[in-house]
Design an enzyme around this catalytic site. Structure first.
Site, mmCIF file in Angstrom:
data_model
loop_
_atom_site.group_PDB
_atom_site.id
_atom_site.type_symbol
_atom_site.label_atom_id
_atom_site.label_comp_id
_atom_site.label_asym_id
_atom_site.label_seq_id
_atom_site.Cartn_x
_atom_site.Cartn_y
_atom_site.Cartn_z
ATOM 1 N N GLU A 210 45.636 36.107 34.985
ATOM 2 C CA GLU A 210 46.089 36.270 36.225
ATOM 3 C C GLU A 210 45.480 35.096 37.373
ATOM 4 O O GLU A 210 46.278 34.350 37.969
ATOM 5 C CB GLU A 210 45.688 37.587 37.050
ATOM 6 C CG GLU A 210 46.243 37.928 38.487
ATOM 7 C CD GLU A 210 46.084 39.143 39.199
ATOM 8 O OE1 GLU A 210 45.139 39.815 38.594
ATOM 9 O OE2 GLU A 210 46.703 39.300 40.213
ATOM 10 N N GLY B 164 49.110 47.579 37.831
ATOM 11 C CA GLY B 164 48.657 48.787 38.487
ATOM 12 C C GLY B 164 47.414 49.009 38.115
ATOM 13 O O GLY B 164 46.570 49.826 37.443
ATOM 14 N N THR C 252 52.080 44.884 43.823
ATOM 15 C CA THR C 252 53.087 43.893 44.067
ATOM 16 C C THR C 252 54.180 44.296 43.501
ATOM 17 O O THR C 252 54.411 44.333 42.091
ATOM 18 C CB THR C 252 52.723 42.557 43.885
ATOM 19 O OG1 THR C 252 51.292 42.233 44.422
ATOM 20 C CG2 THR C 252 53.461 41.433 44.364
#
Ligand SMILES: Cc1cc2nc3c(=O)[nH]c(=O)nc-3n(C[C@H](O)[C@H](O)[C@H](O)COP(=O)(O)OP(=O)(O)OC[C@H]3O[C@@H](n4cnc5c(N)ncnc54)[C@H](O)[C@@H]3O)c2cc1C
Length: 404
Positions: free
Chosen positions: A258, A141, A175
């Site tokens: 990420e 988030g 996602t």
């Protein structure tokens, strides 16, 4: 309490041959066939709908070895392997053609390392084993309607009230938010300071009262994204990751993880997921056999892509690229591959759905469209280039400050 039973013996001594023997004995035969599409991926979670018993068995056996998160300590569901041994495991999995037992990018590769480094003892015990067993599924988030590239502009607020934070705000582009159990969210805990200060990370149970999760419809009608609204959501203070108001360095390390992951995964190429390689496709479409392709332009394009692909892989294996550079390079490369693949397919590469396209053709269209999105998700190409310019090349920044 999570209990994963295994009747299979542990690997007593770690070596490539012992790993290979264990995998050969324990990986169900159907889990050694290429995945046919996203429906074959196992995401785990409280509401996991794993319909294939073999996939469930494979997940449980790998989890019982600690091989879902092989480098994590044993007490947190890992196997305590060194990075070198983890590479041995990954190589054996690859060479035997084993499917990934669990695709839990956000939990395993983004939150997990941050918890290991910054989490409290309680947080590690509570959250890590459930991630490593695929029992709980996480989403990320970070983005909000007016905070994407500029994450320090987040406005989702968390106000301390005794032993709890009260959270109000929105998150966007989350996602798999609809299927996740938990979210690690950037929240603003102090609005009176410079934007990067006053930021914290909260671990929020999506089953909490006041959380609304709505799918975010895309052009083609389906969606893997969610939009979340938090209205007076109560989050225990012990779910704060890192110090209050000082979450920014953790945000940056999660983003680096990420990008590294997206870069590595993408550099492995979409072909590993479900696609034939470009050369085979070109031969089929041109109806020519082995040897040189008759079309010199196509030959040239294929050679350039192949060389760039090999050098990206070599650099990523050697850890020689900044995560932002890796993500930029591989996401652009995959766009070039997807472009060429679509051109080779001609009208067969334009299928959205319908019986006139076969499974492979439909998958290639979806890869083409996805390859667009992945130059945005995880930080856009422009932002990643800015990061490389400043952090790797030491160039001065011109214009507004880049925050991602
Ligand atoms: C496939 C996908 C998955 C995603 N998954 C998640 C998720 O799970 N969780 C989550 O929190 N978010 C997720 N996102 C959101 C993603 O992180 C943001 O879309 C992205 O960071 C860009 O933010 P934005 O959409 O607000 O665009 P903006 O920040 O508004 O950018 C618009 C354009 O301006 C450019 N730009 C902006 N600032 C600069 C600058 N300083 N210099 C040069 N150019 C600039 C950008 O490159 C872009 O082209 C996902 C997005 C995609 C596409």
């Amino acid at each position: 309490m999570l209990v994963v039973m295994s009747s299979q013996p542990d690997v007593a001594e770690f070596s490539a041959s012992a790993v290979r023997a264990w995998l050969t004995a324990n990986c169900p035969p159907s889990m050694r066939t290429p995945m046919t599409g996203p429906q074959d991926q196992v995401f785990g979670g409280r509401n996991a709908d794993c319909t294939d018993p073999a996939a469930q068995v494979w997940l449980e056996r790998m989890a019982s070895q600690g091989w879902i998160a092989p480098t994590w300590p044993r007490e947190y569901g890992g196997a305590g392997l060194s990075p070198a041994d983890a590479r041995v495991l990954a190589n054996e999995l690859r060479s035997l053609g084993c499917r990934p037992p669990l695709v839990a990018v956000q939990g395993l590769h983004m939150l997990g390392p941050a918890l290991l480094e910054h989490g409290t003892a309680w947080q590690k015990e509570r959250f890590l084993p459930a991630i490593a067993a695929g029992a709980e599924r996480w989403c990320q988030g970070f983005s909000e309607p007016d905070a994407g590239s500029d994450l320090a502009a987040v406005r989702c607020r968390a106000v301390r009230n005794g032993d709890e934070y009260i959270v109000n705000g929105e998150k966007l582009w989350t996602t798999h938010g609809m299927h996740s159990d938990w979210i690690f969210a950037i929240v603003r805990t102090d609005s009176d300071v410079a934007s990067r200060d006053g930021i914290s990370i909260l671990l929020i149970d999506l089953a909490s009262p006041g959380v609304e999760v709505r799918p975010l419809p895309l052009l083609h009608g389906e969606s893997e994204f969610a939009q979340l609204t938090f209205t007076d959501v109560r989050v225990p203070v012990r779910h704060l990751l890192g110090p209050e108001n000082e979450g920014w360095p953790i945000v940056r390390s999660i983003l680096a993880n990420e990008r590294r992951l997206l870069g590595l995964e993408r550099s492995a190429g979409l072909a590993t997921r479900r696609r034939a390689n470009l050369l085979d496709l070109a031969r089929r479409r041109l109806d020519c056999g082995e040897g040189r392709l008759p079309d010199p332009v196509l030959r040239d394009q294929l050679t350039a892509i192949t060389f760039d692909d090999l050098s990206a892989k070599a650099l990523s294996v050697r850890g020689g690229l900044h995560p932002a550079g890796l993500k930029y390079t591989t996401s652009r490369l995959n766009q070039r591959k997807a472009d060429l693949r679509a051109r080779l397919l001609g009208s067969a590469g334009l299928g959205g759905d319908g019986s006139c396209f076969d499974h492979t053709e439909l998958g290639m269209t979806s890869d083409y469209l996805e390859s667009r999105g992945w130059t945005i998700g995880g930080g856009t190409s422009e932002i990643n280039l800015n990061t490389v310019a400043r952090q790797e090349l030491g160039l001065p920044h011109l214009g507004p400050e880049v925050r991602r």
